[in-house]
Structures are given as C-alpha cells and as structure tokens.
Design an enzyme around this catalytic site. Structure first.
Site, short mmCIF file in Angstrom:
data_model
loop_
_atom_site.label_atom_id
_atom_site.label_comp_id
_atom_site.label_asym_id
_atom_site.label_seq_id
_atom_site.Cartn_x
_atom_site.Cartn_y
_atom_site.Cartn_z
CG HIS A 106 21.46 -22.40 -9.55
ND1 HIS A 106 20.51 -21.43 -9.75
CD2 HIS A 106 22.33 -22.28 -10.57
CE1 HIS A 106 20.80 -20.76 -10.85
NE2 HIS A 106 21.90 -21.25 -11.38
CD GLU A 123 23.71 -23.04 -14.11
OE1 GLU A 123 22.47 -23.07 -14.02
OE2 GLU A 123 24.35 -21.98 -14.07
CG HIS A 181 26.88 -19.62 -11.48
ND1 HIS A 181 26.33 -20.37 -10.48
CD2 HIS A 181 25.87 -19.34 -12.33
CE1 HIS A 181 25.04 -20.55 -10.71
NE2 HIS A 181 24.73 -19.93 -11.83
NE ARG A 201 18.54 -11.68 -9.45
CZ ARG A 201 17.21 -11.47 -9.49
NH1 ARG A 201 16.62 -10.65 -8.66
NH2 ARG A 201 16.48 -12.07 -10.40
ZN ZN Z 1 22.91 -20.32 -12.94
#
Ligand code: ZN
Length: 333
Positions: A106, A123, A181, A201
């Site tokens: 991200h 996150e 991740h 992605r």
């Molecule tokens: Zn994520």
C-alpha cells in the site's frame, strides 16, 4: 433551539459490510455471527466509513443509518482530532483467509493523496486464530534494488525473496505503508488500518478471479512505493493490569490509531473522551457493556461504536476485546 436527543450520543452496535473475495472462507458466518447471502465471507468491514463498504448502525435511535451519515450529521462524535481530517481516519476489518491473499503493498499518504485521492494505508494485524504452520509474508529477506524487484515480479521468482514469518494466535504485526506483505492461508485476523482501499498487487499465485481472468497486477505503482529494505523488528508489547482488573496489552500506536487488547474477567471500564471515538471488537466471550443511560449485550464477533465524549462505559463479563481510537497527538496531514 431544540436540544439534541442524548440517545444519539450513546454507544451503538455496528453491522459490517461483507466482501466475498476469492480467497475467503465461511468462518465469519459460522463462528462470528456475520449474516450475508454471499457464499464466501472473506472480510467484514466492522468499522467503516469507506464508500466501498460502510458499516450500518444496528442498535439505538440511529439504527439503519450508515456510519458515514452519522459522522456527517454529528461530526463531534468522531472526536476533535478527526475534525480537520479529509476523511474518517480508521477502518477495522475481520479477515478469514481460507487461501493465501495476494502479495501486495500500500502507498503512503503523500503518494495516495496525489495519485488516488485517498489516504495511504498503514495497517496492523492481530491473529485471532490460525492453523498450525500458518505463515505470512512480511517484507524482504534482504535489501533489493528496484531492478531486482522488477525482475523477480516479471520472472515469477518473487516468493524466493520474501520474508516468511510463522504466526500463532495472539501475534500482532505492524505493517507501515510501503511494506510488501501477504496474509497466508488458514488465518483469521483482525486488521486495523487507515481508511483506504488502495492496494497494489504484485503476485497472485497465478489464480483466476471470479470472471475467469487473472486478477490485475499493479507492478509499476508497486515498484514506486515499496520499501526495498528488510522490515524493522516488531516493537515490544507491554501488558499491564488496569486498575479494575483487566489485562491490557498495547498492540499498536502510530499517528493514525492506538490499539489495545483487553482480556476481561469480571468488570472493567473504558473511557471515551472528546478527542476520539472508540471502537470495540469482541473477539472472544461475552459481556454487558453499560453506562449511566444505556446497556448492550456484547458477544464474540460484535462491533460497538463509542461516540466521542460518551464518557465512562463499563464492561462486565468474560471476554477479550480489541479497542481502537485515534491518538490525541495525531498530526495527520
Ligand atoms: Zn494489506
């Protein structure tokens, strides 16, 4: 002037938005009481003001309103630290990874606000449950150059370079924006993140999406935003007994969110001041949440919104909860 009905400012239950991504399972329905006609329940967006899936108020005088509508109408109930932010800051999810999630990254706020009109995404994950041998992808084993990263994506050798970490129940991971991740199969996770749905992605195990085509990769953007150094060690977590007897563990503290786990056996109190709303996600057990003018039965899987300024709430019972709020000293944007 008519006084506002004070019931507007009492804590209330939230009903999540459900996502049926291809890697999801059925545990959120079978074990966490989530209702949906979808076959796979990959994610439930428990605390969400995001237009891609809003929580809906599920108790009290505002029942039926989306959380976004509520905050727009009563902005003080998000808290004073949220007042000058362009978007509601936090999104809390439950994630049931029956299969591996794609390897992704991200962007940070600076990049995302410029290119996506959105926050970036830092996150954290809390492993609620996992199968033996479950592992996740967390950054790279060794520092790469951009060219090496690009080559590994193009040649399909990326998985040889990533850092795999075995997980156990109760583990937490802090994932700053820019960290490559992936959540691995066989994990049920609570994710507390910035309010963003921007994901780049880079590897999807060669799978096909619901439409029979490979899901899109976002290689160029990923290369621009990914941190190519190995990730830092996870910070130590301290556990302390609260004055009223619950064991409290600090899980994450950053400019966007402060997350604590409360293991309650008996009775404890949660304070919600004027600076931030609170959110409670019940991950085990059941209890009664009450204040001077309200009472709610809460159980495993439930999500409760505590409006800023609602003061002291007590929780009585045997349960484990995750509490999220926005830190007071946030200097967001
Ligand atoms: Zn994520």
């Amino acid at each position: 002037m008519k006084m506002a009905d004070s019931r507007i400012f009492q804590p209330f239950r939230l009903r999540p938005a459900i996502k049926d991504y291809i890697w999801g399972g059925t545990r959120l329905r079978d074990e966490y009481g989530k209702k949906s006609s979808l076959e796979r329940l990959a994610e439930s967006w428990e605390l969400s003001c995001h237009p891609d899936g809003m929580s809906v108020i599920d108790s009290g005088i505002c029942e039926g309103m989306t959380l976004g509508e509520y905050i727009e109408r009563y902005p003080a109930q998000a808290g004073s630290v949220c007042r000058d932010m362009p978007f509601f800051p936090v999104l809390v999810k439950l994630i049931d990874a029956r299969n591996d999630l794609s390897v992704q990254v991200h962007p940070d706020d600076e990049y995302a606000l410029e290119h996506e009109n959105s926050y970036g995404k830092t996150e954290m994950w809390y492993v609620i449950d996992c199968e033996p041998g479950a592992e996740l992808v967390y950054g790279f084993k060794e520092r790469l150059t951009r060219e090496q990263f690009r080559e590994a994506i193009d040649n399909g050798t990326l998985m040889e370079l990533v850092n795999r970490v075995p997980v156990k129940k109760g583990d937490t991971f802090f994932i700053p924006s820019g960290t490559l991740h992936a959540i691995g199969r066989g994990m049920l996770i609570a994710e507390i993140q910035q309010n963003s749905n921007i994901t780049y992605r880079v590897y999807d195990y060669g799978r096909l999406g619901a439409d029979g085509k490979p899901r899109e990769l976002h290689t160029e953007k990923a290369i621009e935003v990914t941190c190519l150094a190995p990730p830092p060690e996870q910070p130590e977590q301290s556990i302390h007994e609260s004055e009223t007897g619950a064991a409290v563990r600090e899980l994450a503290q950053c400019r966007y969110f402060r997350v604590t786990e409360h293991d309650i056996n008996g009775s404890t109190q949660i304070s919600t001041g004027d600076t931030s709303f609170g959110h409670i996600l019940v991950i085990e057990g059941s209890a009664v949440l009450s204040g001077h003018d309200f009472s709610l039965d809460i159980k495993k899987g439930d999500s409760i919104f505590l409006p800023a300024g609602c003061g002291m709430s007590s929780i009585s019972g045997r349960c484990r909860i995750i509490h999220t709020a926005v830190p007071e000293d946030t200097k967001q944007l």
